[in-house]
Every structure is written in C-alpha cells, then in structure tokens.
Design an enzyme around this catalytic site. Sequence first.
Site, short mmCIF file in Angstrom:
data_model
loop_
_atom_site.label_atom_id
_atom_site.label_comp_id
_atom_site.label_asym_id
_atom_site.label_seq_id
_atom_site.Cartn_x
_atom_site.Cartn_y
_atom_site.Cartn_z
N ASN A 39 17.58 -31.17 54.25
CA ASN A 39 17.42 -32.53 54.77
C ASN A 39 18.78 -33.07 55.18
O ASN A 39 19.79 -32.72 54.58
CB ASN A 39 16.88 -33.45 53.67
CG ASN A 39 15.45 -33.21 53.34
OD1 ASN A 39 14.67 -32.76 54.17
ND2 ASN A 39 15.08 -33.49 52.10
N HIS A 40 18.78 -33.96 56.15
CA HIS A 40 20.01 -34.67 56.47
C HIS A 40 20.37 -35.57 55.30
O HIS A 40 19.58 -36.43 54.90
CB HIS A 40 19.81 -35.54 57.72
CG HIS A 40 19.66 -34.75 58.98
ND1 HIS A 40 20.72 -34.13 59.59
CD2 HIS A 40 18.59 -34.46 59.73
CE1 HIS A 40 20.30 -33.51 60.67
NE2 HIS A 40 19.00 -33.68 60.78
#
Lengths: 231, 231
Positions: A39-40
């Site tokens: 995930n960012h």
Amino acid sequence: EIAERVAGCFQGGRLTGRHVLITAGPTQENIDPVRYITNHSSGKMGFALAEAAAEAGARVTLVSGPVHLPTPDRVDRIDVVSARDMLAACEAAMPCDLLIAAAAVADYRPEVVAPQKLKKDPSSGDGLLLQLVRNPDILATLAQRPDRPFSVGFAAETENLLEYATRKLKAKNLDLIVANDVANPGIGFNSEENAVTVIDRAQQEIRFAQTSKGKIARQLIAFIADHMDQA
Amino acid sequence: EIAERVAGCFQGGRLTGRHVLITAGPTQENIDPVRYITNHSSGKMGFALAEAAAEAGARVTLVSGPVHLPTPDRVDRIDVVSARDMLAACEAAMPCDLLIAAAAVADYRPEVVAPQKLKKDPSSGDGLLLQLVRNPDILATLAQRPDRPFSVGFAAETENLLEYATRKLKAKNLDLIVANDVANPGIGFNSEENAVTVIDRAQQEIRFAQTSKGKIARQLIAFIADHMDQA
C-alpha cells in the site's frame, strides 16, 4: 468544533505511566521473492504519533512496516514486513493502554507465495491470474481481546470518507477513528501535512485543520488522552 | 577471469561524448489508489552506475522508479512510477549510445485499475481474484529500434541464474547481461554490496567479486566501455 481548541490543551506528561502501541507504515505481501503487493504509506503519520506519545510521557512501542524513517527518541521500534508479522509483533507487545493503528495494512495477500521468482513465458504475452486471500484484521483482533486497550483506528479512503470511517468504527468496536482523505494530494500518503476528522463513539465529528503531521500528531495525542480520561 | 583485472583499467573520460541511458529502481503498478504491485529494488545499483558513468565523462539520463536516493552529480534524472511511464520516458530520452537497464520493472500490471479504493466485504472473508496483464518489455523494445544503442541488461534471479541470464541475453538481443543472484542475502536488493557475473554475446562469463555497489559500478562501466570500443 475545530482542532485549535484542543491544541492548546496539550501538556507534557499526559500519558505518563501508559503503554502506547502504535502501528505505522505499509505491509508487504510477497508474490514471490522478487514481487510483492503493498500500500502507499510513508509511515510519517504513525511515526509522528509515536514521537508525540513519547513526548507526552508514554512508554511507546512502534510496530512498523518497511519505511525510510528514523526511530523517534525514546520509542521502542519493531520492524515487520507482512500483515501477519505485524499482528504477531502487536500481540507480543500487549498488553497496552492505548492502541493507535495508523499502519496501512494490506487487506489481501497472495494465497500462494512462490519460493522462486515466477518466470513469464517468453513465447507468449499471457497474463497471470493472482488469487488473493484476506489478511487477519489486526485492529479488530486486538480490540476484541479481554485486555482490550483504548482503540484508535485510521480510515484512509478516497470517497465516502466519513460514512466508511463510521462504519469501520462500529464494525471494529473502536473508541475513536481518524478519517483521512487520501484522495486529496495536498495531504495523505507521502506529504508532510495532513488534515483529519476524528469520529467518536457518539458519532461526533471533530475536525483537525491542515498542518504539519507533527502538529496534527500532538493535537491527536492530546485529544486521545482527554478521551481516555473520560472513558 | 576476475574483476580485479578490469578495475585497474578504469580511467576518467572513457565515456566522454557518449549519451548513456540508465534505468533504476522498481516500478509500481496500481491496483487502486491505495494498493499496488511492485518489485524489491532499492535503486542503489542503477544509481551507482549513473554516478560511475558521469564520472567517466558521459552525459547520463537516469530514468528512475520510486526510490529514496539522492540524484548523483551531473546526472539528468527523470522520475517515473509505472513500467509504461518508464518506457515512455526512455523513448523520449533516445537516442543514446549506451543503455543500461538496471531497473526492476514489473512484468505484470493489473488489467483494470480501480478509480476508487476497493472495499472488502466486511460480512465475508472472501478473497480477490486479480487479473494481471503483461507490461511492455522496455529493454527489448529499445534494443529493437533502428537507432539501437549498445544494450546492457540485468537478470535478477533466485535460481538457474546463468542459464536464465543467457536466455535473456539472446531473447532480447543484448550486447551484455549482468547476472545478479538475488537469493543471496549478502548481496542483492537492499544491501550495500553486490557481486555479479557478466555474460557477453560469445557467452563468456566474467565474474565481478563481491564489493560495494559503487566499486562494482565503476568496474562495470570500465568493462562496458571496453566492450563498446570493440563492438
């Protein structure tokens, strides 16, 4: 109700004698030894919260996914990679008085992790069908324990922010949830600033105006300490 | 044949007047605005090669995926995210005399990128089936152009290293390939050191013993410059 009201209330020592467990950063879920899903998340918000909690006198355990950030002073940092690692590290760090789950945990992981790098067929342009399975829900798992801490979640959403955040607060039996609009490029993932709305069990919404992640973190820690005293 | 033999041959100015295009780092392939697929890659080897090529007098264009590294002196850096972005940036930077493709490009990307964060169904533990499609092959695409540069690839493998590297050299019509054993934790992805074997068109194998990525990079640039002169 605006965050400036609580910012002034912040004093050192508000969390003295408390054990605060904070998760931060992304998790990485391997497809094979080379490829992974993640995930960012820069981890900046979780690290700022750890720093602010330590400033407020808490004993802080910071369980972090892979990030490029220095460990704040007086914070006990445990580095992990996957969501399952993160859950295990959190369970080992329990009990705690306050849990702040700021990590961007991968909801899904590949069902099978290939032991060697998957080779693509050079004679074809074929794709790949990847079966993902659900990861354990770290926050819900910890918030359901008999020694349940005061539990604060984060909701990072790109649409219907407050609706989804309220739903998550209830579904996971949280005390507070911090709603984070990650579709706004000025705040969110990798930026230095943030602006959030906190929702409590009474579904009151408390807005914290855009400022540095360090300032937001100190405001949030003061606000959470107030709520813990009332709980 | 050991790398020390070429290390001594390195002199400044070996690439004066040459345009060198280097790719580095991973690419990120979005699943939705929050989740993505990527590869383990710190970018250190590609950045060290860019620095060494600039030291050797080249005009260097460095096309980099998301990494946490400073830009080397006298290097023109272009930041990209996805494999398709990286290909477009490389095509825009052509022509060049030498291409060194050190990036860990994602071979696959999700067929559909969700415009909003995918919501998991809280009432079920269901998984997710992710259809991936093949990304363009940056190195093969550039090595097939009429203005084809001297082309150096990297093969990062966890098994059958030299066999796979040789196959890749032939399939992509490369001049040299750098074989990198990423299953060895002392070298590879995020470490400061590396050890590689270079294979040429005659399938000669030239081993570069383990040392810092900076030293390996200078040895490789000297070795490549030699081969370009002979080509």
